[in-house]
Design a protein around this motif. Sequence first.
Motif, PDB file in Angstrom:
ATOM      1  N   GLY A   1     -42.445  26.044 -15.553  1.00 14.17           N
ATOM      2  CA  GLY A   1     -43.753  26.074 -14.923  1.00 14.17           C
ATOM      3  C   GLY A   1     -44.599  24.902 -15.371  1.00 14.17           C
ATOM      4  N   VAL A   2     -45.921  25.028 -15.214  1.00 12.27           N
ATOM      5  CA  VAL A   2     -46.801  23.908 -15.537  1.00 12.27           C
ATOM      6  C   VAL A   2     -46.779  23.576 -17.028  1.00 12.27           C
ATOM      7  N   LYS A   3     -46.523  24.567 -17.874  1.00 14.55           N
ATOM      8  CA  LYS A   3     -46.469  24.283 -19.315  1.00 14.55           C
ATOM      9  C   LYS A   3     -45.267  23.388 -19.646  1.00 14.55           C
ATOM     10  N   THR A   4     -44.110  23.664 -19.025  1.00 15.78           N
ATOM     11  CA  THR A   4     -42.926  22.815 -19.205  1.00 15.78           C
ATOM     12  C   THR A   4     -43.230  21.393 -18.789  1.00 15.78           C
TER      13      THR A   4
ATOM     14  N   SER B   1     -51.861  21.080 -10.553  1.00 10.44           N
ATOM     15  CA  SER B   1     -51.857  22.189 -11.511  1.00 10.44           C
ATOM     16  C   SER B   1     -51.348  21.726 -12.866  1.00 10.44           C
ATOM     17  N   ILE B   2     -50.336  20.859 -12.859  1.00  9.90           N
ATOM     18  CA  ILE B   2     -49.807  20.290 -14.104  1.00  9.90           C
ATOM     19  C   ILE B   2     -50.879  19.441 -14.781  1.00  9.90           C
TER      20      ILE B   2
ATOM     21  N   LEU C   1     -53.264  26.115  -7.033  1.00 10.37           N
ATOM     22  CA  LEU C   1     -53.776  27.108  -7.977  1.00 10.37           C
ATOM     23  C   LEU C   1     -53.571  28.512  -7.418  1.00 10.37           C
ATOM     24  N   VAL C   2     -52.315  28.887  -7.257  1.00  9.42           N
ATOM     25  CA  VAL C   2     -51.954  30.135  -6.584  1.00  9.42           C
ATOM     26  C   VAL C   2     -52.576  31.348  -7.257  1.00  9.42           C
ATOM     27  N   ASN C   3     -52.579  31.374  -8.586  1.00  7.44           N
ATOM     28  CA  ASN C   3     -53.074  32.574  -9.280  1.00  7.44           C
ATOM     29  C   ASN C   3     -54.601  32.708  -9.231  1.00  7.44           C
ATOM     30  N   TRP C   4     -55.305  31.753  -8.622  1.00  5.27           N
ATOM     31  CA  TRP C   4     -56.742  31.896  -8.404  1.00  5.27           C
ATOM     32  C   TRP C   4     -57.053  32.725  -7.157  1.00  5.27           C
TER      33      TRP C   4
ATOM     34  N   PHE D   1     -45.713  29.668 -10.844  1.00  3.41           N
ATOM     35  CA  PHE D   1     -46.966  29.291 -10.181  1.00  3.41           C
ATOM     36  C   PHE D   1     -48.198  29.705 -10.976  1.00  3.41           C
ATOM     37  N   ASP D   2     -48.044  29.901 -12.284  1.00  4.03           N
ATOM     38  CA  ASP D   2     -49.207  30.112 -13.145  1.00  4.03           C
ATOM     39  C   ASP D   2     -49.959  28.800 -13.316  1.00  4.03           C
TER      40      ASP D   2
END
Length: 290
Positions: A88-91, A117-118, A140-143, A219-220
């Motif tokens: 995800g974005v953290k990776t 998002s990254i 920003l799917v989780n928004w 998608f976080d």
Amino acid sequence: MKLIIVAVLYLFFQGANGQSLNKLTIPNGSINYFTAGQGEIVVFIHGGQEDYKVFIPQVELLSNEFQVVTYSRRYNFPNNNEIKGEYGVKTEADDLKALISMLDKPVHLVGHSYGGSIALEFAVNNPEMLKSLTLSEPALVNWLNDIPNCGSWYETVQEKLINETKDAFVTKDTTLIMKELFEFFAGADIQNQIPPEVLSMLKANLREMEALVNSPSGFDSPSPEDLKALDMPIMILTSEKTMPMLTCTNSKLIEIKPQATHHHLLGAGHEMWMTNPKELSVYISNFVKN
């Protein structure tokens, strides 16, 4: 509109070949990047199912003023890294940190779509490594669940993009996988309308989509409160003819950061970097200089 996008893609990728790439080692693999010019460093992060070539026009337009860097993310062409662990974005932000650390000074960061998002994830956790942040329609799917009248788009992403595409990947049938992706992003399966060179490019970047839809955190992204806390110069780029779910999140971005520089591209869609490269290069140049 879809056929116009196809034509632009064809012309774009006809002229985006032949670059001499550099390679950077990252945990469990390597990433390829391209850089040109000198001065203030501007790093571009591409969106989903794209690669470094999306920003080659920006390299050509801006490298007489700045050092411009465009790279292919972990699972995108021409990288050949094996999918490992949660993704995800953290990776991706960790990979980006390795790239910016190698550049050895703070940069101006530009992120588009999933790359936005990254960029936001990176900015929240590494503000000292940035001089400015530009977000063009970040995914920003989780928004969506917390934005009035937009929650249905969150459910659509879960079912139509994640679940149905995940099922298609099980078949290993790239035509079926592309059908699911086109139906979500373009509204119809337009594979037979796309030049073979462009379709081949899109298929070459399927590994990233496979990693995304199969990861529980694919998608976080950072929260609105995380964005609100950032105090670096920020520019937000939006387009008139984007996807409805991005209209939701674009409006929320501007609501959270009303003081940010904002440019709204009339007549453009989410593919703005391919369709409006000169206009966007002027915005980037002026923002970085100021």
